[in-house]
Design a protein around this motif. Structure first.
Motif, PDB file in Angstrom:
ATOM      1  N   ARG A 199       0.843  -1.194   0.000  1.00 28.80           N
ATOM      2  CA  ARG A 199       0.000   0.000   0.000  1.00 28.80           C
ATOM      3  C   ARG A 199       0.878   1.243   0.000  1.00 28.80           C
ATOM      4  O   ARG A 199       1.903   1.284   0.690  1.00 28.80           O
ATOM      5  CB  ARG A 199      -0.934  -0.006   1.211  1.00 28.80           C
ATOM      6  N   VAL A 200       0.470   2.239  -0.784  1.00 24.85           N
ATOM      7  CA  VAL A 200       1.226   3.476  -0.924  1.00 24.85           C
ATOM      8  C   VAL A 200       0.290   4.648  -0.643  1.00 24.85           C
ATOM      9  O   VAL A 200      -0.858   4.655  -1.098  1.00 24.85           O
ATOM     10  CB  VAL A 200       1.812   3.613  -2.348  1.00 24.85           C
ATOM     11  N   ASP A 239       0.362   8.867  -1.054  1.00 24.71           N
ATOM     12  CA  ASP A 239       1.025  10.064  -1.557  1.00 24.71           C
ATOM     13  C   ASP A 239       0.568  11.260  -0.725  1.00 24.71           C
ATOM     14  O   ASP A 239      -0.629  11.529  -0.614  1.00 24.71           O
ATOM     15  CB  ASP A 239       0.658  10.255  -3.031  1.00 24.71           C
ATOM     16  N   ILE A 241       3.355   5.949 -10.432  1.00 26.21           N
ATOM     17  CA  ILE A 241       3.419   4.847  -9.465  1.00 26.21           C
ATOM     18  C   ILE A 241       2.510   3.701  -9.873  1.00 26.21           C
ATOM     19  O   ILE A 241       2.935   2.541  -9.900  1.00 26.21           O
ATOM     20  CB  ILE A 241       3.039   5.340  -8.058  1.00 26.21           C
ATOM     21  N   ALA A 284       0.082  -2.183  -6.817  1.00 29.56           N
ATOM     22  CA  ALA A 284       0.082  -1.570  -5.484  1.00 29.56           C
ATOM     23  C   ALA A 284      -1.204  -0.771  -5.301  1.00 29.56           C
ATOM     24  O   ALA A 284      -1.785  -0.275  -6.268  1.00 29.56           O
ATOM     25  CB  ALA A 284       1.301  -0.671  -5.314  1.00 29.56           C
ATOM     26  N   LEU A 327      -2.915   2.485  -4.143  1.00 30.61           N
ATOM     27  CA  LEU A 327      -2.513   3.865  -3.927  1.00 30.61           C
ATOM     28  C   LEU A 327      -3.648   4.697  -3.343  1.00 30.61           C
ATOM     29  O   LEU A 327      -4.777   4.675  -3.841  1.00 30.61           O
ATOM     30  CB  LEU A 327      -2.068   4.489  -5.250  1.00 30.61           C
ATOM     31  N   ASP A 350       4.756  -0.919   4.146  1.00 27.64           N
ATOM     32  CA  ASP A 350       4.073  -0.073   3.175  1.00 27.64           C
ATOM     33  C   ASP A 350       4.888   1.204   2.952  1.00 27.64           C
ATOM     34  O   ASP A 350       5.942   1.412   3.572  1.00 27.64           O
ATOM     35  CB  ASP A 350       2.665   0.249   3.653  1.00 27.64           C
ATOM     36  N   VAL A 351       4.395   2.099   2.078  1.00 28.54           N
ATOM     37  CA  VAL A 351       5.216   3.210   1.597  1.00 28.54           C
ATOM     38  C   VAL A 351       4.455   4.535   1.655  1.00 28.54           C
ATOM     39  O   VAL A 351       3.289   4.608   1.256  1.00 28.54           O
ATOM     40  CB  VAL A 351       5.669   2.958   0.140  1.00 28.54           C
ATOM     41  N   LEU A 366       4.966   8.523   0.195  1.00 23.49           N
ATOM     42  CA  LEU A 366       5.711   9.425  -0.667  1.00 23.49           C
ATOM     43  C   LEU A 366       5.428  10.856  -0.241  1.00 23.49           C
ATOM     44  O   LEU A 366       4.263  11.261  -0.128  1.00 23.49           O
ATOM     45  CB  LEU A 366       5.299   9.229  -2.132  1.00 23.49           C
ATOM     46  N   THR A 379       9.500   5.607  -5.607  1.00 29.35           N
ATOM     47  CA  THR A 379       8.384   5.014  -4.863  1.00 29.35           C
ATOM     48  C   THR A 379       7.869   3.769  -5.570  1.00 29.35           C
ATOM     49  O   THR A 379       7.632   2.729  -4.936  1.00 29.35           O
ATOM     50  CB  THR A 379       7.257   6.036  -4.697  1.00 29.35           C
ATOM     51  N   ALA A 415       7.906  -0.049  -4.153  1.00 26.23           N
ATOM     52  CA  ALA A 415       6.697  -0.881  -4.087  1.00 26.23           C
ATOM     53  C   ALA A 415       6.888  -2.185  -4.860  1.00 26.23           C
ATOM     54  O   ALA A 415       6.465  -3.254  -4.414  1.00 26.23           O
ATOM     55  CB  ALA A 415       5.504  -0.112  -4.629  1.00 26.23           C
TER      56      ALA A 415
END
Length: 473
Positions: free
Chosen positions: A166-167, A169, A210, A226, A228, A253-254, A256, A415, A419
């Motif tokens: 999961r990302v 932003d 992404i 992923a 987003l 998870d990420v 940005l 990013t 991911a």
């Protein structure tokens, strides 16, 4: 461009940091914090209030339980943003600093999206055709190393599309109704997106890089599998937005951070050349929020900024008036290290899209650099969703760009890389930590090159190579 940037600005943020020890949460620490909050609220003009950056006290314990920061969680009781006041903020900060409960009170310049100066077109192309063409061939950053990051190889490997990752932003606004952003998109989950077109195009372009959809038209994201989502800094401010994003994610998870702001060399916003703009972790509350996220195991990717600054310069060691006494320059790493992955902007291959910005992977002239910059990606000629210069017309959901730029365009490439790598690792039963991912980016990839006046010693790091990054190690 200057007029466009002025429309993008937030108001400055007034941040207050109270005294307190970095200890576990306790009744005495809570009582001390609540007492300071009530006392300082009384010093504010009518309509002013203090908002806790790390959220309601009764939820903080649950957020930090079981994380490396549990033993120092009382530090998060110290951070407040002043809300409800827009005038006389500098005088209010000075008044607050005189109170014994206050360790620091400072104004943060407005954050802005880190698009390269003059780098992204705002002229919309003619009406879109009945069917959007496939632009993927123009996404050279997807190609094999050393030109790109070899996302096309990653897509052939289990998890390489970013499955299970999961990302979020963190920036200003997006258009999640875009025709190429309909799968694996969770929309905005926090903050109040700006109505400004500049923020909206920016966020849309980032999302496309992404996780643009896999289909026969438009572009394809680096990690299209992923999931987003987005949190806007409008309303909560940047640090609270980072905290909210971290709370919505799990370890591995990420996040940005698509932001930069003017630093101490030119401490005012709206510069058309962006000279002196730096990564947001230099400010104490943003640094604390990033460390909070990393402490929860969340990987944070951070735009390095477009200020053409040497982040190793002694200037950044000087504690500004109003910063808390505990602050240390995070660009030095060590005990003050945020744990984030800082991204610089490198040149695309010479002649790509018919333009030449110097040798591929050389530092672009606007990109910040220094020992803390971990990795680079294309800072020019990025094809993605938004803006409308490549495909325009009256419907913004059909817009694409060929010239997205800055550490704005570089950071989503990193990013997406993270991911994809995390997806591959997860599929192999090895969920990676923030430190492991950052170390892998530094240890692999296509090396930085030199350009006239911009030697490789001005570090922006390597361009990732997913095949090398994911190799057994």
């Amino acid at each position: 461009m200057a007029a466009q940037q002025s429309a993008l600005q937030l108001q400055p943020e007034l941040i207050v940091v109270t005294h307190g020890a970095d200890t576990p949460l306790s009744p005495s620490a809570l009582d001390e914090s609540l007492s300071a909050e009530a006392r300082l609220t009384g010093l504010l003009p009518a309509g002013g209030r203090l908002a806790r950056i790390f959220g309601p006290v009764n939820r903080l314990h649950g957020r930090v339980a079981g994380t490396p920061h549990e033993s120092v969680a009382a530090q998060y009781l110290r951070y407040f943003a002043v809300r409800g006041i827009t005038e006389g903020l500098a005088d209010i900060a000075a008044r607050l600093r005189e109170d014994d409960a206050v360790d620091g009170a400072y104004l943060k310049p407005p954050a802005e999206p880190p698009i390269a100066p003059g780098g992204t077109a705002y002229s919309v192309a003619a009406d879109a055709p009945p069917v959007t063409p496939n632009f993927e061939a123009r996404q050279g950053y997807l190609d094999a190393a050393p030109q790109g990051i070899d996302a096309r190889w990653a897509w052939t490997v289990p998890g390489g599309g970013g499955q299970g990752v999961r990302v979020i932003d963190v920036e200003g606004a997006w258009r999640f109704t875009h025709e190429d952003l309909l799968a694996n998109q969770g929309g905005v989950i926090g903050g109040d997106p700006s109505p400004d077109r500049g923020w909206r195009d920016h966020g849309t372009a980032v999302a496309g890089e992404i996780s643009g959809d896999v289909n026969a038209f438009g572009i394809t994201g680096i990690a299209p599998d992923a999931f987003l989502r987005a949190v806007s800094i409008f309303g909560p401010g940047s640090a609270a937005a980072i905290r909210a994003a971290a709370d919505a994610l799990a370890a591995g998870d990420v996040i940005l951070l698509e932001l930069h702001r003017p630093g101490p060399r030119f401490n005012y916003a709206g510069r058309a050349d962006q000279a002196g703009y730096i990564a947001i972790e230099w400010w104490p509350d943003d640094l604390a929020a990033i460390r909070y996220a990393v402490g929860r195991g969340v990987i944070v990717v951070e735009a390095g900024g477009n200020g053409a600054e040497d982040l190793d310069a002694a200037l950044y060691d000087t504690r500004p008036v109003g910063f808390p006494t505990s602050w240390r320059n995070p660009f030095r790493g060590g005990a003050a290290d945020s744990g984030a992955i800082i991204v610089g902007a490198g040149a695309p291959p010479s002649g790509f899209h018919g333009r030449d910005y110097g040798p591929g992977r050389s530092r672009l002239d606007f990109s910040n650099f220094g020992s803390r910059v971990d990795a680079q990606a294309w800072g020019r000629e990025v094809t993605t969703t938004g803006y409308g210069d490549l495909q325009g017309g009256s419907d913004e959901d059909l817009w694409y760009t060929d010239v997205f730029s800055g550490t704005s365009s570089a950071s989503p490439i990193i990013t997406g890389t993270v991911a994809s790598y995390q997806g591959i690792s997860t599929a192999a039963g090895q969920r990676r930590t923030p430190a492991e991912v950052r170390a892998r980016l530094r240890a692999t990839g296509s090396p930085q090159t030199s350009a006239p006046g911009r030697p490789a010693s001005q570090r922006i790091g390597n361009l990732p190579d997913l095949k090398a990054m994911a190799a057994p190690h």
